[in-house]
Design a protein around this motif. Structure first.
Motif, mmCIF file in Angstrom:
data_model
loop_
_atom_site.group_PDB
_atom_site.id
_atom_site.type_symbol
_atom_site.label_atom_id
_atom_site.label_comp_id
_atom_site.label_asym_id
_atom_site.label_seq_id
_atom_site.Cartn_x
_atom_site.Cartn_y
_atom_site.Cartn_z
ATOM 1 N N ASP A 160 0.837 -1.166 0.014
ATOM 2 C CA ASP A 160 0.061 -0.105 0.215
ATOM 3 C C ASP A 160 0.991 1.246 -0.033
ATOM 4 O OD1 ASP A 160 0.874 0.077 2.521
ATOM 5 O OD2 ASP A 160 -0.905 -0.019 3.635
ATOM 6 N N ALA A 161 2.184 1.149 -0.248
ATOM 7 C CA ALA A 161 3.285 2.052 -0.277
ATOM 8 C C ALA A 161 2.926 3.084 -1.395
ATOM 9 C CB ALA A 161 4.544 1.857 -0.124
ATOM 10 N N ALA A 162 2.545 2.461 -2.570
ATOM 11 C CA ALA A 162 2.232 3.266 -3.892
ATOM 12 C C ALA A 162 0.928 2.880 -4.669
ATOM 13 C CB ALA A 162 3.495 3.147 -4.633
ATOM 14 N N PRO A 163 0.334 3.632 -5.440
ATOM 15 C CA PRO A 163 -0.804 2.846 -6.053
ATOM 16 C C PRO A 163 -0.399 1.746 -6.903
ATOM 17 C CG PRO A 163 -0.582 5.360 -6.619
ATOM 18 C CD PRO A 163 0.753 5.053 -5.891
ATOM 19 N N GLY A 164 -1.594 0.983 -6.894
ATOM 20 C CA GLY A 164 -1.502 -0.381 -7.455
ATOM 21 C C GLY A 164 -2.781 -0.766 -8.404
ATOM 22 N N LEU A 165 -2.628 -2.045 -8.718
ATOM 23 C CA LEU A 165 -3.771 -2.517 -9.457
ATOM 24 C C LEU A 165 -5.019 -3.401 -8.808
ATOM 25 C CD1 LEU A 165 -1.978 -3.227 -12.753
ATOM 26 C CD2 LEU A 165 -3.617 -1.305 -12.469
ATOM 27 N N SER A 166 -4.552 -3.701 -7.619
ATOM 28 C CA SER A 166 -5.471 -4.598 -6.993
ATOM 29 C C SER A 166 -5.474 -4.495 -5.348
ATOM 30 C CB SER A 166 -5.138 -6.077 -7.302
ATOM 31 O OG SER A 166 -3.897 -6.569 -6.773
ATOM 32 N N SER A 167 -5.871 -5.392 -4.511
ATOM 33 C CA SER A 167 -5.798 -5.233 -3.207
ATOM 34 C C SER A 167 -4.403 -4.964 -2.926
ATOM 35 C CB SER A 167 -6.335 -6.448 -2.364
ATOM 36 O OG SER A 167 -5.822 -7.593 -2.845
ATOM 37 N N SER A 168 -4.137 -4.261 -1.627
ATOM 38 C CA SER A 168 -2.508 -4.228 -1.145
ATOM 39 C C SER A 168 -2.625 -4.131 0.446
ATOM 40 C CB SER A 168 -2.002 -2.961 -1.641
ATOM 41 O OG SER A 168 -2.650 -1.917 -1.347
ATOM 42 N N ILE A 169 -1.659 -4.487 0.771
ATOM 43 C CA ILE A 169 -1.562 -4.535 2.270
ATOM 44 C C ILE A 169 -0.129 -3.615 2.914
ATOM 45 C CG2 ILE A 169 -2.464 -6.689 2.318
ATOM 46 C CD1 ILE A 169 0.591 -7.905 2.782
ATOM 47 N N GLY A 170 -0.156 -3.393 4.421
ATOM 48 C CA GLY A 170 0.872 -2.731 5.000
ATOM 49 C C GLY A 170 1.880 -3.765 5.423
ATOM 50 N N ALA A 171 3.121 -3.178 5.847
ATOM 51 C CA ALA A 171 4.160 -4.266 6.025
ATOM 52 C C ALA A 171 3.881 -4.734 7.350
ATOM 53 C CB ALA A 171 5.556 -3.328 6.404
ATOM 54 N N ASP A 172 3.113 -4.511 8.233
ATOM 55 C CA ASP A 172 2.685 -5.129 9.391
ATOM 56 C C ASP A 172 1.803 -6.199 9.105
ATOM 57 O OD1 ASP A 172 0.520 -3.420 8.615
ATOM 58 O OD2 ASP A 172 -0.056 -3.410 10.754
ATOM 59 N N VAL A 173 1.105 -6.636 8.190
ATOM 60 C CA VAL A 173 0.072 -7.441 7.791
ATOM 61 C C VAL A 173 0.674 -8.962 8.014
ATOM 62 C CG1 VAL A 173 -1.466 -8.444 6.429
ATOM 63 C CG2 VAL A 173 -1.461 -5.961 6.685
ATOM 64 N N ILE A 174 1.969 -9.213 7.604
ATOM 65 C CA ILE A 174 2.498 -10.536 7.166
ATOM 66 C C ILE A 174 2.766 -10.894 8.848
ATOM 67 C CG2 ILE A 174 4.625 -11.829 6.711
ATOM 68 C CD1 ILE A 174 4.256 -10.366 3.772
#
Length: 227
Positions: A160-174
């Motif tokens: 989620d650090a930059a625009p993407g094309l689908s769902s995204s996550i933060g570094a803490d999710v893993i």
């Protein structure tokens, strides 16, 4: 494609089938992700390898060609058909692919465990991107049941650090998902290669991305070891 539609799609084969039937998926780049090929070159792939959500099968094809015992699985029958065709075209017909729901491995005898490496490319973030921590933890528990002690899980997930094309996550999710029975060794910024087709051009432009062609998207590359 809305986030609500996408989140529902993770357990709906038809949601994914049309992307392979029509060749519109932005992850169809004609080869493996460079970040994953680099893991193999660094000696971080070993033993029996499972690729959940294998999609077009590029990584399972690569690992099979290099001599690993590899299995690619996907919820979408069209994805598996695509992967098998691609393997044959690449001269690697021994690459093995099966249709499977990774949240229900008990339904699939070929997911009975004993894997030494799992390579997850753009599957995990779908479980962790919508505030449903239980789904991500459930998935991590499934991976624990399928792996040998000391096994490595590599996760290339949209960031989620930059625009993407689908769902995204933060570094803490893993780290939040892989707790009991796991050691999170690293979560580092990485890149995910994509290809913007005409069908998704409008969405790409709205998100500040190019209208067509190759694109490099922000990602996380996580490495988790099973205890």
């Amino acid at each position: 494609m809305t986030q609500t539609d996408e989140s529902r799609g993770f357990e709906d084969p038809e949601y994914w089938n049309f992307m392979y039937d029509e060749g519109t998926a932005p992850w169809l780049i004609g080869g493996p992700q460079p970040a994953i090929a680099a893991l193999e070159a660094a000696g971080l792939i070993r033993g029996r390898v499972l690729e959940p959500g294998c999609g077009s099968g590029e990584h399972t094809i690569l690992f099979t060609e290099l001599g690993y015992e590899a299995l690619g699985v996907d919820l979408s029958p069209s994805a598996i058909a695509y992967a098998r065709r691609t393997a044959t075209e690449r001269g690697v017909p021994a690459a093995r692919f099966e249709v499977a729901n990774m949240l229900h491995p008990e339904r699939h005898p070929f997911l009975s465990g004993g894997f030494d490496t799992i390579v997850d490319v753009a599957l995990f973030h779908g479980f962790g991107a919508y505030g449903d921590s239980n789904a991500a933890k459930d998935y991590a528990a499934v991976l624990h049941s399928l792996t040998n002690p000391g096994a490595l899980v590599h996760i290339l997930a949209h960031s989620d650090a930059a625009p993407g094309l689908s769902s995204s996550i933060g570094a803490d999710v893993i780290p939040k998902a892989f707790t009991d029975g796991w050691e999170v060794e690293s979560v580092e910024p990485a890149h995910y290669e994509g290809f913007i087709t005409e069908q998704i051009s409008e969405v790409a432009v709205q998100r500040g991305l190019p209208a067509h062609g190759e694109v490099q998207l922000a990602a996380w590359l996580g490495r988790v070891r099973r205890l």
